[in-house]
Design a protein around this motif. Structure first.
Motif, mmCIF file in Angstrom:
data_model
loop_
_atom_site.group_PDB
_atom_site.id
_atom_site.type_symbol
_atom_site.label_atom_id
_atom_site.label_comp_id
_atom_site.label_asym_id
_atom_site.label_seq_id
_atom_site.Cartn_x
_atom_site.Cartn_y
_atom_site.Cartn_z
ATOM 1 N N CYS A 1 38.453 34.887 42.312
ATOM 2 C CA CYS A 1 38.143 36.451 42.638
ATOM 3 C C CYS A 1 36.898 36.628 42.914
ATOM 4 C CB CYS A 1 38.634 37.268 41.181
ATOM 5 S SG CYS A 1 40.303 36.911 40.691
ATOM 6 N N PRO A 2 36.806 37.746 43.952
ATOM 7 C CA PRO A 2 35.615 38.373 44.222
ATOM 8 C C PRO A 2 35.103 38.984 43.061
ATOM 9 C CG PRO A 2 37.077 39.041 45.882
ATOM 10 C CD PRO A 2 37.936 38.357 44.780
ATOM 11 N N GLY A 3 33.540 38.822 43.122
ATOM 12 C CA GLY A 3 32.847 39.530 41.686
ATOM 13 C C GLY A 3 33.298 40.986 41.560
ATOM 14 N N GLU A 4 33.275 41.745 42.562
ATOM 15 C CA GLU A 4 33.466 43.184 42.582
ATOM 16 C C GLU A 4 34.803 43.427 41.966
ATOM 17 O OE1 GLU A 4 32.941 41.643 45.487
ATOM 18 O OE2 GLU A 4 30.777 41.920 45.782
ATOM 19 N N TRP A 5 35.910 42.565 42.144
ATOM 20 C CA TRP A 5 37.175 42.982 41.778
ATOM 21 C C TRP A 5 37.287 42.843 40.153
ATOM 22 C CZ3 TRP A 5 41.048 39.960 45.016
ATOM 23 C CH2 TRP A 5 41.247 40.335 46.458
ATOM 24 N N VAL A 6 36.346 41.597 39.762
ATOM 25 C CA VAL A 6 36.330 41.224 38.353
ATOM 26 C C VAL A 6 35.675 42.464 37.660
ATOM 27 C CG1 VAL A 6 35.483 39.725 36.538
ATOM 28 C CG2 VAL A 6 36.516 38.947 38.700
ATOM 29 N N GLU A 7 34.576 42.835 38.291
ATOM 30 C CA GLU A 7 33.960 43.992 37.497
ATOM 31 C C GLU A 7 34.692 45.458 37.425
ATOM 32 O OE1 GLU A 7 30.131 44.878 39.493
ATOM 33 O OE2 GLU A 7 29.626 42.776 39.501
ATOM 34 N N ARG A 8 35.338 45.655 38.523
ATOM 35 C CA ARG A 8 36.208 46.896 38.435
ATOM 36 C C ARG A 8 37.441 46.680 37.439
ATOM 37 N NH1 ARG A 8 38.111 47.991 43.817
ATOM 38 N NH2 ARG A 8 39.270 45.965 43.626
ATOM 39 N N TRP A 9 38.042 45.392 37.548
ATOM 40 C CA TRP A 9 39.054 45.133 36.297
ATOM 41 C C TRP A 9 38.596 45.235 34.976
ATOM 42 C CZ3 TRP A 9 41.359 40.397 39.349
ATOM 43 C CH2 TRP A 9 41.845 41.012 40.644
ATOM 44 N N SER A 10 37.337 44.767 34.782
ATOM 45 C CA SER A 10 36.748 44.795 33.301
ATOM 46 C C SER A 10 36.561 46.366 33.091
ATOM 47 C CB SER A 10 35.605 44.049 33.270
ATOM 48 O OG SER A 10 35.957 42.620 33.580
ATOM 49 N N GLU A 11 36.083 47.162 33.912
ATOM 50 C CA GLU A 11 35.787 48.191 33.474
ATOM 51 C C GLU A 11 37.290 49.099 33.245
ATOM 52 O OE1 GLU A 11 33.810 50.375 36.969
ATOM 53 O OE2 GLU A 11 32.117 48.960 36.557
ATOM 54 N N GLN A 12 38.335 48.892 34.068
ATOM 55 C CA GLN A 12 39.637 49.348 33.957
ATOM 56 C C GLN A 12 40.186 49.060 32.631
ATOM 57 O OE1 GLN A 12 41.640 47.942 37.371
ATOM 58 N NE2 GLN A 12 41.072 49.915 38.653
ATOM 59 N N ARG A 13 40.145 47.703 32.180
ATOM 60 C CA ARG A 13 40.415 47.238 30.770
ATOM 61 C C ARG A 13 39.979 47.930 29.762
ATOM 62 N NH1 ARG A 13 38.445 42.638 31.250
ATOM 63 N NH2 ARG A 13 38.355 42.525 28.812
ATOM 64 N N GLU A 14 38.444 48.222 29.992
ATOM 65 C CA GLU A 14 37.692 49.151 28.971
ATOM 66 C C GLU A 14 38.140 50.581 28.931
ATOM 67 O OE1 GLU A 14 33.490 48.598 29.826
ATOM 68 O OE2 GLU A 14 33.542 46.469 29.626
ATOM 69 N N ASN A 15 38.525 50.872 29.863
ATOM 70 C CA ASN A 15 39.293 52.599 30.008
ATOM 71 C C ASN A 15 40.396 52.779 29.479
ATOM 72 O OD1 ASN A 15 36.365 53.056 30.581
ATOM 73 N ND2 ASN A 15 36.778 53.067 32.748
ATOM 74 N N GLY A 16 41.170 51.495 29.460
ATOM 75 C CA GLY A 16 42.611 51.431 29.392
ATOM 76 C C GLY A 16 43.412 51.893 30.701
ATOM 77 N N THR A 17 42.944 51.828 31.823
ATOM 78 C CA THR A 17 43.551 51.873 32.998
ATOM 79 C C THR A 17 43.869 50.780 33.710
ATOM 80 O OG1 THR A 17 41.509 52.193 34.232
ATOM 81 C CG2 THR A 17 42.507 54.187 33.001
ATOM 82 N N PHE A 18 43.847 49.697 33.211
ATOM 83 C CA PHE A 18 43.963 48.294 33.966
ATOM 84 C C PHE A 18 45.498 48.351 34.507
ATOM 85 C CE2 PHE A 18 45.270 43.875 34.616
ATOM 86 C CZ PHE A 18 44.259 43.530 35.306
ATOM 87 N N PRO A 19 45.896 48.153 35.786
ATOM 88 C CA PRO A 19 47.110 48.150 36.192
ATOM 89 C C PRO A 19 48.157 46.795 35.994
ATOM 90 C CG PRO A 19 45.870 47.497 37.957
ATOM 91 C CD PRO A 19 44.856 47.751 36.812
ATOM 92 N N GLY A 20 47.816 46.055 35.440
ATOM 93 C CA GLY A 20 48.498 44.986 34.985
ATOM 94 C C GLY A 20 48.883 44.874 33.652
ATOM 95 N N PRO A 21 49.695 43.966 33.209
ATOM 96 C CA PRO A 21 50.104 43.566 32.135
ATOM 97 C C PRO A 21 49.044 42.652 31.170
ATOM 98 C CG PRO A 21 51.220 42.136 33.249
ATOM 99 C CD PRO A 21 50.451 43.003 34.133
ATOM 100 N N LEU A 22 48.409 43.076 30.168
ATOM 101 C CA LEU A 22 47.549 42.272 29.429
ATOM 102 C C LEU A 22 48.184 42.171 27.897
ATOM 103 C CD1 LEU A 22 44.025 43.660 30.491
ATOM 104 C CD2 LEU A 22 45.118 41.544 31.247
#
Length: 77
Positions: A56-77
């Protein structure tokens, strides 16, 4: 988990036969966080971290980590 993770290319996965590795990257990211949720900070999860960090590109990982923290991550966790 160790602070320093040695990056290696993820092994071939029959679920992702094409050269576009976007879905492979996303799936490995989800598998890593699912493993952490199930097993906590376990060495068993480290291999998934290596996989998604190498794919994964680092930018994606950073964005997904932010989304997880905000509760807006689009995938199942």
């Amino acid at each position: 988990m160790a602070d320093e993770i040695e990056l290696k290319t993820a092994p071939a996965d029959f679920r992702f036969p094409t050269t576009n590795q976007t879905r492979h990257c996303f799936t490995r990211y989800i598998e890593f966080h699912g493993c952490l949720a199930a097993k906590g900070e376990s060495n068993e999860c480290e291999r998934f971290a290596k996989y998604y960090l190498s794919l994964c590109p680092g930018e994606w990982v950073e964005r997904w980590s932010e989304q997880r923290e905000n509760g807006t991550f689009p995938g199942p966790l």
